[in-house]
Design an enzyme around this catalytic site. Structure first.
Site, PDB file in Angstrom:
ATOM      1  N   HIS A 305       0.842  -1.207   0.000  1.00 24.79           N
ATOM      2  CA  HIS A 305       0.000   0.000   0.000  1.00 24.79           C
ATOM      3  C   HIS A 305       0.875   1.254   0.000  1.00 24.79           C
ATOM      4  O   HIS A 305       0.587   2.230   0.694  1.00 24.79           O
ATOM      5  CB  HIS A 305      -0.924   0.007   1.222  1.00 24.79           C
ATOM      6  CG  HIS A 305      -2.028  -1.005   1.165  1.00 24.79           C
ATOM      7  ND1 HIS A 305      -3.306  -0.715   0.758  1.00 24.79           N
ATOM      8  CD2 HIS A 305      -2.034  -2.330   1.449  1.00 24.79           C
ATOM      9  CE1 HIS A 305      -4.059  -1.801   0.815  1.00 24.79           C
ATOM     10  NE2 HIS A 305      -3.301  -2.803   1.225  1.00 24.79           N
ATOM     11  N   ASP A 369      -0.505  -5.344   5.619  1.00 26.83           N
ATOM     12  CA  ASP A 369      -1.467  -6.197   4.927  1.00 26.83           C
ATOM     13  C   ASP A 369      -1.243  -6.201   3.413  1.00 26.83           C
ATOM     14  O   ASP A 369      -0.650  -5.290   2.848  1.00 26.83           O
ATOM     15  CB  ASP A 369      -2.894  -5.738   5.229  1.00 26.83           C
ATOM     16  CG  ASP A 369      -3.161  -4.311   4.791  1.00 26.83           C
ATOM     17  OD1 ASP A 369      -2.262  -3.468   4.928  1.00 26.83           O
ATOM     18  OD2 ASP A 369      -4.271  -4.036   4.296  1.00 26.83           O
ATOM     19  N   GLU A 370      -1.713  -7.234   2.780  1.00 29.45           N
ATOM     20  CA  GLU A 370      -1.828  -7.342   1.317  1.00 29.45           C
ATOM     21  C   GLU A 370      -0.516  -7.019   0.582  1.00 29.45           C
ATOM     22  O   GLU A 370      -0.489  -6.219  -0.350  1.00 29.45           O
ATOM     23  CB  GLU A 370      -2.974  -6.443   0.825  1.00 29.45           C
ATOM     24  CG  GLU A 370      -4.312  -6.873   1.391  1.00 29.45           C
ATOM     25  CD  GLU A 370      -5.456  -5.958   1.058  1.00 29.45           C
ATOM     26  OE1 GLU A 370      -6.554  -6.461   0.770  1.00 29.45           O
ATOM     27  OE2 GLU A 370      -5.276  -4.724   1.105  1.00 29.45           O
ATOM     28  N   VAL A 371       0.536  -7.659   1.031  1.00 30.06           N
ATOM     29  CA  VAL A 371       1.841  -7.506   0.380  1.00 30.06           C
ATOM     30  C   VAL A 371       2.033  -8.710  -0.544  1.00 30.06           C
ATOM     31  O   VAL A 371       2.252  -9.827  -0.088  1.00 30.06           O
ATOM     32  CB  VAL A 371       2.975  -7.434   1.421  1.00 30.06           C
ATOM     33  CG1 VAL A 371       4.328  -7.290   0.733  1.00 30.06           C
ATOM     34  CG2 VAL A 371       2.727  -6.265   2.371  1.00 30.06           C
TER      35      VAL A 371
END
Length: 557
Positions: A305, A369-371
């Site tokens: 992000h 998150d969401e790597v």
């Protein structure tokens, strides 16, 4: 009804659409959802009981309520708000108690028009008014947030072991008065401002009860954030999590890294202007929150992000994952900082150092998150190194539950996909504490129903029953005592006005607040929705927008 919105800004267009939806709902043509399942129930308007509002009708429900007898206490021109000197050990807190008294008096003066002076009173016996007293002799289980409130014909008395408990008690007092007490201006044809006779003993179930505001997808000004804080304080929440960085924008001044605000702050979703908080702006938000006993938890989302970071400092983009800047979409998972190297950890050190300097609270949230473009071993090492920087700065690191394999401190559970609960359980067994924010229960940006004009549906739809009907202690199998509390995130891909925030918060925020504050034994959907129905009149008096969901039996007016 057709609304023509061409030529207006994105924010104005959405405000017009929202106004149209609320107008349709108000006249009875809004989309109504058939609530599935017997537990959800179907709502029919209920009559509001006559007379002063009793303590068994407030939100969140107190630990214990004992109704008294007699006429109760009526605010009049003789009423004063009194701060009562206590033992020497608490005299040092006299200024803080005075500030709470002034806050309460000001909140009550606006609608009532009464003078409500604030005075120190060495002997409040028989005095006409509202008394605030620190009393270290209260049971130790009362804690710092618990309080005792008593009301009878002679006055109202709130006692607590700490100023924070006095403040929570003043929020209960506001709920015991007629809903017009929330009006920001004098109320014409005012009701009798009467508090029913009662004794309330109260304290929270969890020490952490929060909400998150995403100011990256759409930026909100300091005054708009203060309004958000006001809504949290009403329901005894005690943490404000600010999501300050993401692919679409960077929102806080870091003097050592000026490009973050010069470049990374200029954008948001839809291509409308972004913005950022100066150090003074952020400190003002922190101050305002502290005066309402909310701890600010700042989040910088790393290492994913990170498109706004990469646009500002391209040398941190060794994975070549950045999108052309400005980025105004809502897709996630594409951007990643360099996983190793002195430059990237010098950057994170600059950010951590400044956030720690500006933030008096104990937590710094580092996302995680969401790597999707970093090897698992590199990711775990990255998390460990940045967490170490946070610890060295004197703060406790917080991370989304993906950080569990390499993280520690506090983990925020949102992603219940296969394997995540196992990772979380193993981290909790190593001593990590957990904030429960399950996306399918607590994400307030999820639509109420599939056809709702605001929000998203990737985690499902969340009506009020869904937000209320779960137990933070048992949703995920964790060791006893692992759950620190609950938090309700509000992401803003589709939200960019305070009015839009309101209709997604209300009436679901009180449901999650009650999960965090009230005892598990007190939870009852039928009783809760009846109490919640009376909150609509408070929100109307305060000027707050809300979604009039059909699972709540709103009073007919």
């Amino acid at each position: 009804m057709q609304i023509r919105t061409a030529g207006f800004s994105a924010r104005t267009r959405r405000a017009l659409v929202l106004a149209a939806v609320l107008l349709l709902a108000a006249v009875g043509f809004g989309v109504q959802r058939a609530i599935g399942g017997e537990d959800a129930g179907s709502a029919g308007a209920v009559a509001v009981p006559a007379g002063p509002r009793t303590a068994d009708r407030i939100v969140p429900v107190p630990l214990s309520v004992a109704a008294g007898s007699g006429p109760g206490y009526r605010l009049t021109g003789r009423t004063a708000v009194r701060t009562v000197p206590g033992a020497e050990a608490v005299e040092r807190q006299a200024g803080e108690v005075r500030r709470i008294a002034e806050q309460l008096a000001e909140a009550l003066r606006r609608p009532t028009g009464l003078p409500l002076p604030v005075a120190a009173d060495a002997d409040p016996a028989g005095a006409d008014g509202i008394s605030l007293l620190l009393d270290p002799a209260l049971p130790e289980a009362t804690g710092t947030e618990g309080y005792r409130l008593t009301a009878d014909a002679t006055g109202v008395r709130i006692t607590a072991r700490a100023p924070e408990g006095l403040f929570r008690g003043t929020q209960t007092l506001r709920q015991l008065l007629p809903p017009q007490i929330e009006s920001p201006r004098p109320v014409g044809g005012a009701p009798e401002w009467t508090v029913a006779p009662v004794t309330v003993e109260d304290r929270p179930r969890y020490g952490y009860r929060g909400a998150m505001l995403d100011v990256t997808r759409h930026f909100f000004t300091p005054d708009e954030v203060k309004g958000f804080i006001d809504r949290l304080a009403l329901y005894k929440l005690n943490h404000l999590h600010l999501h300050l960085s993401d692919d679409q924008g960077w929102r806080i001044e870091i003097p050592a890294r000026p490009a973050l605000t010069k470049v990374g702050a200029v954008s948001e979703v839809d291509g409308t202007p972004g913005g950022f908080y100066t150090a003074a702006d952020y400190q003002e938000i922190v101050r305002y929150a502290q005066e309402r006993y909310l701890t600010v938890v700042p989040e910088i989302d790393l290492p994913g992000h990170s498109n706004a970071i990469l646009a500002s400092y391209p040398e941190l983009d060794c994975t070549k994952s950045a999108r052309p800047w400005p980025y105004t979409g809502i897709e996630v998972g594409f951007s990643t900082l360099c996983p190793t190297g002195d430059e990237v950890f010098a950057f994170t050190q600059d950010v951590v150092t400044e956030l720690a300097r500006l933030t008096p609270g104990p937590y710094l949230h580092l996302g995680g998150d969401e790597v999707k473009k970093m090897a698992p071993a590199e990711y775990a090492e990255f998390v460990k190194r940045v967490n170490a920087q946070v610890l060295a700065a004197g703060k406790t690191p917080v991370g989304w539950n993906q950080t569990a394999p390499g993280g520690g401190g506090v983990l925020q559970f949102w992603d219940g996909r296969a394997g995540r609960d196992v990772e979380l359980k193993e981290a909790a067994e190593r001593g990590a504490k957990v904030i429960m924010s399950p996306s399918g229960r607590s994400y307030l940006d999820m639509k109420y129903e599939s056809g709702y004009p605001l929000g998203l549906v990737w985690a499902g739809t969340i009506d009020v029953w869904t937000a209320y009907s779960w137990d933070p202690d048992t949703l995920v199998p964790l060791p006893a005592g692992s759950v620190l509390g609950v938090e309700a995130p509000l992401w803003t891909e589709t939200l960019d006005t305070p009015e839009e925030l309101d209709v997604m918060l209300l009436p679901r925020l009180p449901a999650l607040a009650e999960l965090g504050w009230s005892s598990r034994e007190s939870h009852s959907w039928e009783r809760f929705r009846t109490r919640l129905a009376e909150e609509g009149a408070r929100w109307e008096a305060a000027g707050y927008r809300y979604e009039k969901r059909d699972e709540v039996p709103w009073p007919a007016r």
